[in-house]
Design a protein around this motif. Structure first.
Motif, PDB file in Angstrom:
ATOM      1  N   LYS A 372       8.090  -0.334  -3.924  1.00 10.72           N
ATOM      2  CA  LYS A 372       9.046  -0.732  -2.889  1.00 10.72           C
ATOM      3  C   LYS A 372       8.381  -1.619  -1.842  1.00 10.72           C
ATOM      4  CE  LYS A 372      12.038   3.176  -3.416  1.00 10.72           C
ATOM      5  NZ  LYS A 372      12.556   4.429  -2.946  1.00 10.72           N
ATOM      6  N   ALA A 373       7.487  -2.457  -2.297  1.00  5.21           N
ATOM      7  CA  ALA A 373       6.728  -3.280  -1.361  1.00  5.21           C
ATOM      8  C   ALA A 373       7.643  -4.176  -0.534  1.00  5.21           C
ATOM      9  CB  ALA A 373       5.711  -4.117  -2.121  1.00  5.21           C
ATOM     10  N   GLU A 374       8.828  -4.464  -1.031  1.00  2.14           N
ATOM     11  CA  GLU A 374       9.736  -5.342  -0.278  1.00  2.14           C
ATOM     12  C   GLU A 374      10.160  -4.709   1.054  1.00  2.14           C
ATOM     13  OE1 GLU A 374      10.486  -3.768  -3.042  1.00  2.14           O
ATOM     14  OE2 GLU A 374      12.337  -2.651  -2.672  1.00  2.14           O
ATOM     15  N   LEU A 375       9.988  -3.389   1.177  1.00  2.00           N
ATOM     16  CA  LEU A 375      10.349  -2.738   2.443  1.00  2.00           C
ATOM     17  C   LEU A 375       9.299  -2.959   3.529  1.00  2.00           C
ATOM     18  CD1 LEU A 375      11.679   0.711   1.122  1.00  2.00           C
ATOM     19  CD2 LEU A 375      12.993  -1.336   1.730  1.00  2.00           C
ATOM     20  N   LEU A 376       8.157  -3.481   3.123  1.00  2.00           N
ATOM     21  CA  LEU A 376       7.095  -3.716   4.108  1.00  2.00           C
ATOM     22  C   LEU A 376       7.289  -5.106   4.713  1.00  2.00           C
ATOM     23  CD1 LEU A 376       4.160  -2.233   2.025  1.00  2.00           C
ATOM     24  CD2 LEU A 376       5.198  -1.240   4.080  1.00  2.00           C
ATOM     25  N   ASP A 377       7.813  -5.125   5.909  1.00  2.06           N
ATOM     26  CA  ASP A 377       8.163  -6.399   6.526  1.00  2.06           C
ATOM     27  C   ASP A 377       7.625  -6.436   7.959  1.00  2.06           C
ATOM     28  OD1 ASP A 377       9.320  -8.653   7.532  1.00  2.06           O
ATOM     29  OD2 ASP A 377      11.366  -7.836   7.591  1.00  2.06           O
ATOM     30  N   GLY A 378       6.712  -7.357   8.188  1.00  3.69           N
ATOM     31  CA  GLY A 378       6.118  -7.443   9.523  1.00  3.69           C
ATOM     32  C   GLY A 378       6.691  -8.575  10.358  1.00  3.69           C
ATOM     33  N   SER A 379       7.841  -9.107   9.936  1.00  4.27           N
ATOM     34  CA  SER A 379       8.355 -10.269  10.675  1.00  4.27           C
ATOM     35  C   SER A 379       8.899  -9.878  12.051  1.00  4.27           C
ATOM     36  CB  SER A 379       9.415 -11.004   9.855  1.00  4.27           C
ATOM     37  OG  SER A 379      10.490 -10.139   9.586  1.00  4.27           O
ATOM     38  N   LYS A 380       9.282  -8.630  12.225  1.00  5.40           N
ATOM     39  CA  LYS A 380       9.860  -8.252  13.526  1.00  5.40           C
ATOM     40  C   LYS A 380       9.066  -7.176  14.243  1.00  5.40           C
ATOM     41  CE  LYS A 380      14.512  -9.699  12.397  1.00  5.40           C
ATOM     42  NZ  LYS A 380      14.330  -9.932  10.928  1.00  5.40           N
ATOM     43  N   ARG A 381       7.883  -6.908  13.766  1.00  3.02           N
ATOM     44  CA  ARG A 381       7.034  -5.898  14.402  1.00  3.02           C
ATOM     45  C   ARG A 381       5.583  -6.202  14.021  1.00  3.02           C
ATOM     46  NH1 ARG A 381       8.367  -0.793  10.982  1.00  3.02           N
ATOM     47  NH2 ARG A 381       7.723   0.302  12.864  1.00  3.02           N
ATOM     48  N   THR A 382       4.674  -5.530  14.700  1.00  5.70           N
ATOM     49  CA  THR A 382       3.272  -5.639  14.296  1.00  5.70           C
ATOM     50  C   THR A 382       3.037  -4.659  13.169  1.00  5.70           C
ATOM     51  OG1 THR A 382       2.559  -6.291  16.488  1.00  5.70           O
ATOM     52  CG2 THR A 382       0.902  -5.282  15.072  1.00  5.70           C
ATOM     53  N   LEU A 383       2.633  -5.163  12.034  1.00  6.09           N
ATOM     54  CA  LEU A 383       2.417  -4.291  10.880  1.00  6.09           C
ATOM     55  C   LEU A 383       1.042  -4.576  10.275  1.00  6.09           C
ATOM     56  CD1 LEU A 383       3.386  -2.206   8.830  1.00  6.09           C
ATOM     57  CD2 LEU A 383       4.721  -3.991   7.705  1.00  6.09           C
ATOM     58  N   VAL A 384       0.233  -3.530  10.170  1.00  7.87           N
ATOM     59  CA  VAL A 384      -1.106  -3.664   9.605  1.00  7.87           C
ATOM     60  C   VAL A 384      -1.244  -2.708   8.428  1.00  7.87           C
ATOM     61  CG1 VAL A 384      -3.596  -3.553  10.060  1.00  7.87           C
ATOM     62  CG2 VAL A 384      -2.023  -4.137  11.925  1.00  7.87           C
ATOM     63  N   LEU A 385      -1.629  -3.212   7.280  1.00  6.76           N
ATOM     64  CA  LEU A 385      -1.882  -2.360   6.113  1.00  6.76           C
ATOM     65  C   LEU A 385      -3.381  -2.343   5.846  1.00  6.76           C
ATOM     66  CD1 LEU A 385       0.789  -3.665   3.531  1.00  6.76           C
ATOM     67  CD2 LEU A 385       1.165  -2.298   5.587  1.00  6.76           C
ATOM     68  N   THR A 386      -3.901  -1.177   5.487  1.00  7.39           N
ATOM     69  CA  THR A 386      -5.352  -1.088   5.238  1.00  7.39           C
ATOM     70  C   THR A 386      -5.641  -0.503   3.846  1.00  7.39           C
ATOM     71  OG1 THR A 386      -5.416   1.056   6.342  1.00  7.39           O
ATOM     72  CG2 THR A 386      -5.944  -0.835   7.692  1.00  7.39           C
ATOM     73  N   PRO A 387      -5.203  -1.174   2.792  1.00  4.81           N
ATOM     74  CA  PRO A 387      -5.410  -0.614   1.453  1.00  4.81           C
ATOM     75  C   PRO A 387      -6.829  -0.828   0.922  1.00  4.81           C
ATOM     76  CG  PRO A 387      -4.372  -2.759   1.275  1.00  4.81           C
ATOM     77  CD  PRO A 387      -4.486  -2.462   2.750  1.00  4.81           C
ATOM     78  N   HIS A 388      -7.314   0.118   0.112  1.00  3.91           N
ATOM     79  CA  HIS A 388      -8.461  -0.203  -0.726  1.00  3.91           C
ATOM     80  C   HIS A 388      -7.888  -0.832  -1.996  1.00  3.91           C
ATOM     81  CE1 HIS A 388      -7.597   3.328  -3.078  1.00  3.91           C
ATOM     82  NE2 HIS A 388      -7.875   4.164  -2.076  1.00  3.91           N
ATOM     83  N   PRO A 389      -8.749  -1.390  -2.846  1.00  2.00           N
ATOM     84  CA  PRO A 389      -8.208  -2.133  -3.992  1.00  2.00           C
ATOM     85  C   PRO A 389      -7.226  -1.314  -4.848  1.00  2.00           C
ATOM     86  CG  PRO A 389     -10.535  -2.563  -3.759  1.00  2.00           C
ATOM     87  CD  PRO A 389     -10.215  -1.497  -2.758  1.00  2.00           C
ATOM     88  N   GLY A 390      -7.466  -0.003  -4.977  1.00  2.43           N
ATOM     89  CA  GLY A 390      -6.573   0.843  -5.773  1.00  2.43           C
ATOM     90  C   GLY A 390      -5.190   0.912  -5.156  1.00  2.43           C
ATOM     91  N   GLU A 391      -5.149   1.091  -3.845  1.00  3.26           N
ATOM     92  CA  GLU A 391      -3.849   1.162  -3.157  1.00  3.26           C
ATOM     93  C   GLU A 391      -3.128  -0.186  -3.199  1.00  3.26           C
ATOM     94  OE1 GLU A 391      -5.402   4.675  -0.141  1.00  3.26           O
ATOM     95  OE2 GLU A 391      -5.524   2.569   0.465  1.00  3.26           O
ATOM     96  N   MET A 392      -3.930  -1.248  -3.097  1.00  2.00           N
ATOM     97  CA  MET A 392      -3.346  -2.598  -3.185  1.00  2.00           C
ATOM     98  C   MET A 392      -2.716  -2.789  -4.564  1.00  2.00           C
ATOM     99  SD  MET A 392      -3.203  -5.292  -1.201  1.00  2.00           S
ATOM    100  CE  MET A 392      -1.896  -6.418  -1.634  1.00  2.00           C
ATOM    101  N   ALA A 393      -3.439  -2.324  -5.582  1.00  2.00           N
ATOM    102  CA  ALA A 393      -2.931  -2.449  -6.955  1.00  2.00           C
ATOM    103  C   ALA A 393      -1.621  -1.680  -7.102  1.00  2.00           C
ATOM    104  CB  ALA A 393      -3.979  -1.933  -7.936  1.00  2.00           C
ATOM    105  N   THR A 394      -1.568  -0.482  -6.536  1.00  2.69           N
ATOM    106  CA  THR A 394      -0.337   0.320  -6.594  1.00  2.69           C
ATOM    107  C   THR A 394       0.821  -0.432  -5.933  1.00  2.69           C
ATOM    108  OG1 THR A 394      -1.664   2.316  -6.459  1.00  2.69           O
ATOM    109  CG2 THR A 394       0.670   2.566  -5.943  1.00  2.69           C
ATOM    110  N   LEU A 395       0.541  -1.023  -4.780  1.00  4.42           N
ATOM    111  CA  LEU A 395       1.592  -1.757  -4.060  1.00  4.42           C
ATOM    112  C   LEU A 395       2.110  -2.939  -4.866  1.00  4.42           C
ATOM    113  CD1 LEU A 395       0.667  -2.277  -0.299  1.00  4.42           C
ATOM    114  CD2 LEU A 395       2.605  -1.038  -1.267  1.00  4.42           C
ATOM    115  N   LEU A 396       1.168  -3.623  -5.520  1.00  2.60           N
ATOM    116  CA  LEU A 396       1.548  -4.836  -6.242  1.00  2.60           C
ATOM    117  C   LEU A 396       2.015  -4.553  -7.667  1.00  2.60           C
ATOM    118  CD1 LEU A 396      -1.439  -7.162  -5.214  1.00  2.60           C
ATOM    119  CD2 LEU A 396       0.930  -7.394  -4.482  1.00  2.60           C
TER     120      LEU A 396
END
Ligand SMILES: NC(=O)C1=CN([C@@H]2O[C@H](COP(=O)(O)OP(=O)(O)OC[C@H]3O[C@@H](n4cnc5c(N)ncnc54)[C@H](O)[C@@H]3O)[C@@H](O)[C@H]2O)[C@H](O)CC1
Ligand SMILES: [K+]
Length: 544
Positions: A372-396
């Motif tokens: 559900k990565a499309e729900l991550l939207d930083g256009s109207k707020r400050t949004l910081v993600l801190t994934p390690h490569p495994g979490e990044m892979a899960t997101l993508l």
């Protein structure tokens, strides 16, 4: 501080001559003088120096450095690899100037002659490698290759001019098979890709410094807009007003800690307090609230409802509950110890959707957006993600291997598409911003490969956002830099195997006070300066 490619550096040199009126020979003079100063400061006890020079401009820097070092009374030998008559322009001039100094050069022209240098190199206190710089084109030819092999058998410390010879300046890899051994590197004006992405020195903490040599900062241009996290630590030099109050430094709410997982939110919270947040509250499962509260008396806690099985319940994000939880909160950090069981992912999604507060998402906070990565939207707020490569892979929805193979592009694409700040962790953590800029981090060590490390980074990032809400990009970069630096400082007192994530917290004071620029105006992009401005390396107090 922008990274530039070798070709961009050459164009900048031309622009420096044409627009700033500083001729190339003067740049070389400054470069050589900077090498000599750095050598003397960092290798204080060196008396016998051997300068190994090529016949290009890297060698030219070496000739200048040798002249300066000889003037201070050191014993200096200059060895030219190849025919000195091949030197042209500024390098030829620098070679000529050497003839009137006490550092007389001699040339070696065969592999046998290179091998014959062994005793001379072994007897020296310091070797300066000015054989090849940005002009190197792989593969390494026979003569420098023989010298490289010999250097690997000799223990004398090596200071590299611009780059370890044989390392392609534009290479974006951790290691380079062709390269000379190096203990310290001094480059000029701006880092090249190799300086930011490569592990150039043998030790973890061998310095890589960038010395100014007369090019105005305004002429340092790069197409790619790749920068370095340490440049953002300038933010930390802002003094706090004497009449400060805690309200000025933000209130971080750490949301995490399902039943049985008190450690992660406790570590994030403590890290946030230690990084300077005015107030920190940890919202955790009711069953562990007391445990978390007892870890740090300065920490406030709030209880989250638990569903059956101990997972956090959806009722936590009811309008009434949110109102109480989020009252006066300035930054949310969601993820440490959260778990992915039961209703938790749905709870996280709702929490993220129903607030516009600045938000740091880590670990299971990120995993809640699997598919559900499309729900991550930083256009109207400050949004910081801190994934390690495994979490990044899960997101993508790809494999970790695919992430690792294309880190820079993936991070940049995700950050711009979702308009958020992405901290992709690992060797040379990348901080990608919504506008496409990316900063490379150069601090950190293998001791950080242990549970809790990520939780601490989350707390540091949240605290930086709480204090610098209007400088989000810089705050995130500085946070990543500080986290690695604190671990680098910690590991010098301990072994990297015994290092605990919480040990980094104990070194945050030193990390916050650390200045990346030395007394000479050089910027230390790698390596940690201690004691009298010199650096210390693991296992050895000092290299000189
Ligand atoms: N602004 C700055 O950063 C400045 C840097 N300076 C120094 O100049 C060098 C770059 O000089 P350049 O002459 O372009 O190249 P090099 O000296 O690195 O190398 C050219 C030299 O090397 C030979 N060569 C190339 N590939 C190989 C190979 N595979 N094997 C063996 N030999 C090779 C080539 O034939 C030439 O002879 C930069 O690094 C700085 O040190 C300036 O002094 C000031 C401005
Ligand atoms: K070199």
């Amino acid at each position: 501080m922008q990274m530039v490619t070798a070709a961009e550096m050459a164009a900048i040199d031309t622009a420096t001559a044409e627009q700033a009126g500083v001729p190339f020979a003067e740049l070389m003079e400054h470069a050589g003088a900077a090498v000599a100063r750095f050598a003397q400061r960092q290798f204080r006890r060196a008396r016998r120096v051997v300068v190994l020079c090529g016949t290009g401009n890297n060698g030219g820097d070496g000739f200048v450095a040798a002249r300066h070092l000889a003037r201070t009374g050191l014993s200096v030998d200059v060895i030219v690899l190849g025919d000195p008559a091949k030197a042209q322009g500024a390098a030829a001039e620098a070679y000529k100037a050497l003839q009137t100094s006490r550092a007389l050069p001699f040339a070696v022209g065969s592999v046998e002659q290179v091998r014959g240098l062994r005793t001379k190199l072994e007897d020296a206190d310091l070797l300066i490698d000015a054989v090849l710089g940005t002009g190197f084109k792989p593969p390494l030819r026979e003569l420098p290759a023989a010298l490289r092999d010999l250097l690997r058998e000799v223990r004398t410390p090596v200071l590299s001019v611009d780059l370890p010879s044989g390392w392609d300046a534009d290479l974006r890899e951790q290691s380079s098979p062709d390269a000379f051994r190096s203990d310290a590197v001094i480059t000029f004006t701006a880092p090249k890709p190799a300086h930011l992405f490569g592990h150039l020195t043998t030790g973890h903490f061998g310095p890589v410094v960038v010395a100014p040599i007369g090019t105005p900062e305004s002429l340092v241009r790069s197409e790619e807009r790749l920068t370095w996290t340490g440049a953002s630590t300038k933010l930390l030099e802002t003094p706090r007003p004497m009449d400060s109050n805690k309200g000025m430094y933000g209130h971080v709410l750490v949301v995490g800690g399902a039943a049985g997982k008190p450690g992660a939110p406790s570590m994030s919270s403590l890290a946030a307090l230690r990084t300077g947040a005015g107030l920190v509250t940890a919202a955790v499962a009711r069953s562990i609230q007391q445990t978390v509260a007892l870890t740090t008396p300065e920490l406030m806690t709030a209880a989250l409802d638990e569903a059956e099985g101990g997972a956090l319940a959806l009722s936590n994000v009811s309008p009434e509950r949110l109102e109480t939880l989020l009252k006066k909160i300035s930054v949310l950090a969601v993820g440490p110890g959260l778990g992915t069981e039961g209703e938790t992912p749905a709870m996280v999604q709702r929490l993220v959707a129903e607030t516009t507060l600045p938000l740091v998402l880590d670990a299971d906070g990120l995993n809640a957006f699997k598919g559900k990565a499309e729900l991550l939207d930083g256009s109207k707020r400050t949004l910081v993600l801190t994934p390690h490569p495994g979490e990044m892979a899960t997101l993508l929805g790809v494999s970790t291997k695919q992430v690792q193979a294309d880190r820079l592009n993936l991070a940049r694409k995700f950050a711009t598409e979702h308009q958020l700040h992405l901290v992709l962790k690992g060797w040379r953590t990348l901080v990608a911003h919504p506008d496409g800029r990316v900063a490379v981090n150069t601090t950190g060590n293998p001791g950080m490969a242990k549970g809790g490390s990520g939780d601490i980074l989350t707390g540091i990032v949240a605290a930086m956002l709480a204090q610098f809400p209007h400088e989000v990009a810089g705050a995130v970069e500085a946070a990543v830099y500080l986290h690695g630096l604190a671990a680098d400082l910690a590991v010098q007192r301990r072994d990297e195997r015994t290092l605990l994530a919480t040990d980094t917290i104990a070194h945050l004071s030193d990390a916050l006070r650390y200045r990346v620029q030395d007394e000479d105006g050089a910027t230390w992009i790698c390596g940690v300066r201690r004691r009298g401005g010199r650096w210390s390396a693991e296992g050895r107090a000092e290299l000189d």
